[in-house]
Design an enzyme around this catalytic site. Structure first.
Site, mmCIF file in Angstrom:
data_model
loop_
_atom_site.group_PDB
_atom_site.id
_atom_site.type_symbol
_atom_site.label_atom_id
_atom_site.label_comp_id
_atom_site.label_asym_id
_atom_site.label_seq_id
_atom_site.Cartn_x
_atom_site.Cartn_y
_atom_site.Cartn_z
ATOM 1 N N LYS A 154 0.776 -0.851 -0.292
ATOM 2 C CA LYS A 154 -0.195 -0.061 0.077
ATOM 3 C C LYS A 154 0.859 1.200 -0.118
ATOM 4 O O LYS A 154 1.708 1.300 0.972
ATOM 5 C CB LYS A 154 -1.039 0.386 1.391
ATOM 6 C CG LYS A 154 -1.684 0.834 0.953
ATOM 7 C CD LYS A 154 -2.308 1.783 2.407
ATOM 8 C CE LYS A 154 -2.223 2.495 2.763
ATOM 9 N NZ LYS A 154 -1.600 3.905 1.726
ATOM 10 N N GLY A 207 6.383 4.639 8.979
ATOM 11 C CA GLY A 207 5.874 5.506 8.979
ATOM 12 C C GLY A 207 5.391 6.700 10.245
ATOM 13 O O GLY A 207 6.790 6.724 10.552
ATOM 14 N N GLY A 212 2.487 3.757 13.931
ATOM 15 C CA GLY A 212 3.225 2.438 14.050
ATOM 16 C C GLY A 212 2.863 2.106 15.067
ATOM 17 O O GLY A 212 2.318 1.005 15.032
ATOM 18 N N GLU A 229 9.060 0.768 10.591
ATOM 19 C CA GLU A 229 9.940 1.899 10.671
ATOM 20 C C GLU A 229 9.886 3.460 10.992
ATOM 21 O O GLU A 229 8.443 3.417 10.059
ATOM 22 C CB GLU A 229 11.243 1.401 9.529
ATOM 23 C CG GLU A 229 11.407 0.211 8.799
ATOM 24 C CD GLU A 229 12.879 0.302 9.221
ATOM 25 O OE1 GLU A 229 13.672 1.242 10.657
ATOM 26 O OE2 GLU A 229 13.932 -0.926 9.374
ATOM 27 N N CYS A 263 13.631 10.394 7.327
ATOM 28 C CA CYS A 263 13.473 9.751 9.054
ATOM 29 C C CYS A 263 14.581 10.250 9.488
ATOM 30 O O CYS A 263 15.385 9.870 10.385
ATOM 31 C CB CYS A 263 12.838 8.576 9.166
ATOM 32 S SG CYS A 263 13.618 7.563 8.048
ATOM 33 N N GLU A 356 10.349 15.461 15.541
ATOM 34 C CA GLU A 356 10.478 15.344 14.299
ATOM 35 C C GLU A 356 9.581 16.082 13.634
ATOM 36 O O GLU A 356 8.330 16.237 13.627
ATOM 37 C CB GLU A 356 10.250 13.777 14.066
ATOM 38 C CG GLU A 356 9.926 13.943 12.301
ATOM 39 C CD GLU A 356 10.288 12.661 11.995
ATOM 40 O OE1 GLU A 356 8.982 11.753 12.513
ATOM 41 O OE2 GLU A 356 10.856 12.004 11.473
HETATM 42 P P1 NAD Z 1 2.247 7.764 8.424
HETATM 43 O O1 NAD Z 1 2.370 7.419 9.752
HETATM 44 O O2 NAD Z 1 0.852 8.990 8.481
HETATM 45 O O3 NAD Z 1 1.493 7.174 7.080
HETATM 46 C C1 NAD Z 1 2.447 6.536 7.013
HETATM 47 C C2 NAD Z 1 1.586 5.156 6.076
HETATM 48 O O4 NAD Z 1 0.710 4.386 6.738
HETATM 49 C C3 NAD Z 1 0.706 5.194 5.224
HETATM 50 O O5 NAD Z 1 0.510 4.785 3.626
HETATM 51 C C4 NAD Z 1 -0.121 6.039 5.469
HETATM 52 O O6 NAD Z 1 -1.236 5.044 4.621
HETATM 53 C C5 NAD Z 1 -0.758 4.158 6.012
HETATM 54 N N1 NAD Z 1 -1.249 4.890 7.824
HETATM 55 C C6 NAD Z 1 -1.679 5.802 7.965
HETATM 56 N N2 NAD Z 1 -3.070 5.044 8.859
HETATM 57 C C7 NAD Z 1 -2.966 3.559 9.129
HETATM 58 C C8 NAD Z 1 -4.268 2.400 9.635
HETATM 59 N N3 NAD Z 1 -4.432 3.375 10.628
HETATM 60 N N4 NAD Z 1 -3.173 1.312 9.803
HETATM 61 C C9 NAD Z 1 -2.485 0.700 8.649
HETATM 62 N N5 NAD Z 1 -1.918 1.945 8.096
HETATM 63 C C10 NAD Z 1 -2.167 3.168 8.263
HETATM 64 O O7 NAD Z 1 2.942 9.175 7.575
HETATM 65 P P2 NAD Z 1 3.509 9.369 6.435
HETATM 66 O O8 NAD Z 1 2.735 10.621 7.395
HETATM 67 O O9 NAD Z 1 3.043 9.375 5.485
HETATM 68 O O10 NAD Z 1 5.311 9.221 6.591
HETATM 69 C C11 NAD Z 1 5.621 10.404 7.223
HETATM 70 C C12 NAD Z 1 6.768 9.728 9.128
HETATM 71 O O11 NAD Z 1 7.288 7.804 8.653
HETATM 72 C C13 NAD Z 1 7.610 10.410 9.899
HETATM 73 O O12 NAD Z 1 6.869 10.081 11.041
HETATM 74 C C14 NAD Z 1 8.772 9.221 9.247
HETATM 75 O O13 NAD Z 1 10.223 9.656 10.517
HETATM 76 C C15 NAD Z 1 8.391 7.934 8.901
HETATM 77 N N6 NAD Z 1 9.958 7.470 8.552
HETATM 78 C C16 NAD Z 1 10.274 6.830 8.489
HETATM 79 C C17 NAD Z 1 11.701 6.195 8.080
HETATM 80 C C18 NAD Z 1 12.498 4.828 8.981
HETATM 81 O O14 NAD Z 1 12.583 4.302 8.412
HETATM 82 N N7 NAD Z 1 12.555 4.716 9.722
HETATM 83 C C19 NAD Z 1 11.354 5.911 6.878
HETATM 84 C C20 NAD Z 1 10.685 6.692 6.307
HETATM 85 C C21 NAD Z 1 9.615 8.260 6.902
#
Ligand code: NAD
Length: 453
Positions: A154, A207, A212, A229, A263, A356
């Protein structure tokens, strides 16, 4: 909502419409993946390897197309987007060597032979964020397929285009139907269904820490395997004995790459007090020299826009009431632009130091001595990456061992490499991706005893 309008973040212009999958469509895709699994896990190791290499070759032939798509969809610089598409190819090639090397063990036991097997899990769900749509796709998909799993992916709502194309390219390369499925959709619909559907045996989530935790709670219901992650607030520590000019010149790249939506961004800079002024002067010069332009027009752009108006507003909120040391430039365009910005917080309790920001904002504070540097670096709920600048090898080792973080670089801001492990301490994540052991994380170890009798 049944479709989503993808917006070019540099110009705030619509690019295309993407259909969003419903719960019923998600269920159907998961069931198709489950049906494909029996045949996929039975494909001979050498043949699975060949198919992954064929997929890598097709991706390689489309690097430029994928890169241009990402520039348009996510505002990435062209150089970064080419690297990102190449990273998918490289991950596929690297893990194409895994199927013939998924070794078990033969363990000495009385009365027979004891063997271990690495069995695939079944259907794996990969949930990708918007900041690095291609690499994070590859980091989950390549080792999971290599280990004999089928994968449903997804992409983030904001950035589905490269994932959709990568899904088409998999079929073009000869991967059987159902082995890899890309399902654009809303997080609480498609992502949530990966968590609750019993046929999905593992979720790889990248995310925000907040979502998470929700995914982890949901997975607990079925004791579902999960890799997380999550966020970061990484420290770039500069000691007085370092090459200060070099550390200052390289610091913007370590935090403003991808407009700070990384991240691993080194968004806290800790500078030993005797060289604090010298460092901040050098950093200011480097920030003012940054080329912030529309990546679709300028192949030499070093920084593009933020992903959305919402993200721009979120980042700007952190700039209210803080002392700004220096601001870079932005082009006069209607998209979601924030200039690279250096702020000087009043102390370690300021929100801009602790939270962050996920944008082009870096905070700088002085420290006194090694112990304080390590204590300040560790004074966070996160622990993803970080950098240490010193000419003293002993200190580099002591500090690298002392900082609670999954990925550190000394006198460098080395980016993530697909052949070394990546992941977070504390609330930055759970489990590791990439590196030589990644396929193991997509298997269960099975122990079999065969009697001599
Ligand atoms: P987010 O958590 O809002 O979304 C991430 C993904 O999760 C998206 O595909 C979203 O549609 C999905 N999602 C949202 N709600 C969900 C639910 N209830 N159940 C399952 N999936 C769901 O994050 P974002 O704003 O898209 O990304 C930014 C964040 O990601 C930042 O905090 C960043 O630090 C982190 N990030 C971490 C890494 C790492 O490797 N540690 C890498 C990239 C980004």
């Amino acid at each position: 909502m049944t479709s989503y309008t993808v917006i070019d973040p540099a110009l705030a212009e619509p690019v295309t419409e993407v259909e969003l999958a419903s719960v019923e469509q998600t269920d159907a895709a998961i069931e198709r993946a489950h049906e494909a699994y029996a045949a996929w896990r039975a494909v001979a190791p050498g043949e699975r390897a060949r198919l992954l290499r064929a997929y890598a070759a097709v991706v390689d032939a489309h690097v430029e197309e994928l890169a241009r798509l990402e520039v348009r969809n996510a505002g990435h610089t062209l150089g970064n987007a080419r690297w990102e598409a190449g990273n998918v190819r490289d991950c596929l090639n690297y893990y194409s060597a895994a199927p013939e090397r998924l070794f078990g063990r033969q363990i000495p036991v009385p009365g027979g032979v004891d063997l271990t097997f690495h069995e695939p899990l079944g259907v794996v769900g990969v949930i990708v964020p918007w900041n690095f749509p291609m690499p994070i796709f590859g980091w989950g998909v390549a080792p999971a397929l290599a280990a004999g799993n089928c994968v449903v992916v997804k992409p983030a709502e904001l950035t589905p285009l490269t994932a959709l194309r990568l899904g088409e390219l998999a079929l073009e390369a000869g991967l059987p139907e159902g082995v890899l499925t890309v399902l654009p959709g809303a997080g609480p619909v498609v992502g949530e269904r990966f968590v609750t559907h019993p046929l999905v045996r593992k979720v790889c989530f990248t995310g925000s820490t907040q979502v998470g935790k929700q995914v982890m709670r949901g997975c607990a219901e079925q004791v579902k395997r999960v890799t997380l992650e999550l966020g970061g607030k990484s420290a770039n520590i500069v000691f007085a004995d370092a090459d200060v000019a070099r550390a200052a010149a390289s610091a913007p790249g370590a935090v403003f790459d991808n407009a700070g939506q990384d991240c691993c961004a080194r968004s806290r800079i800790l500078v030993e007090r005797p060289v604090y002024d010298e460092f901040v002067d050098g950093l200011a010069r480097a920030v003012q020299a940054m080329r912030v332009t529309n990546p679709a027009e300028d192949p030499d752009s070093e920084m593009g826009p933020l992903i959305s108006a919402q993200q721009r507003d979120r980042v700007q909120r952190y700039l209210g009431g803080v002392e700004v040391a220096v601001t870079g430039s932005v082009p006069d365009l209607p998209g979601w632009w924030v200039p690279p910005t250096v702020v000087l917080p009043t102390g370690t309790q300021d929100a801009v130091w602790r939270e962050e920001v996920f944008g082009p904002v870096v905070a700088v504070l002085p420290f006194d001595g090694e112990d304080e540097a390590v204590a300040m670096a560790n004074d966070t709920e996160y622990g993803l990456s970080g950098s240490i600048h010193t000419r003293d090898v002993g200190r580099a080792l002591r500090v690298a061992r002392g900082v609670e973080s999954g990925n550190l670089s000394v006198n460098s801001h080395a980016a993530v490499r697909y052949w070394t492990p990546f992941g977070g301490f504390k609330q930055s994540g759970l489990g590791r991706e990439l590196g030589p052991d990644a396929p193991d994380a997509f298997t269960e170890v099975k122990n079999v005893f065969i009697s001599n009798e």
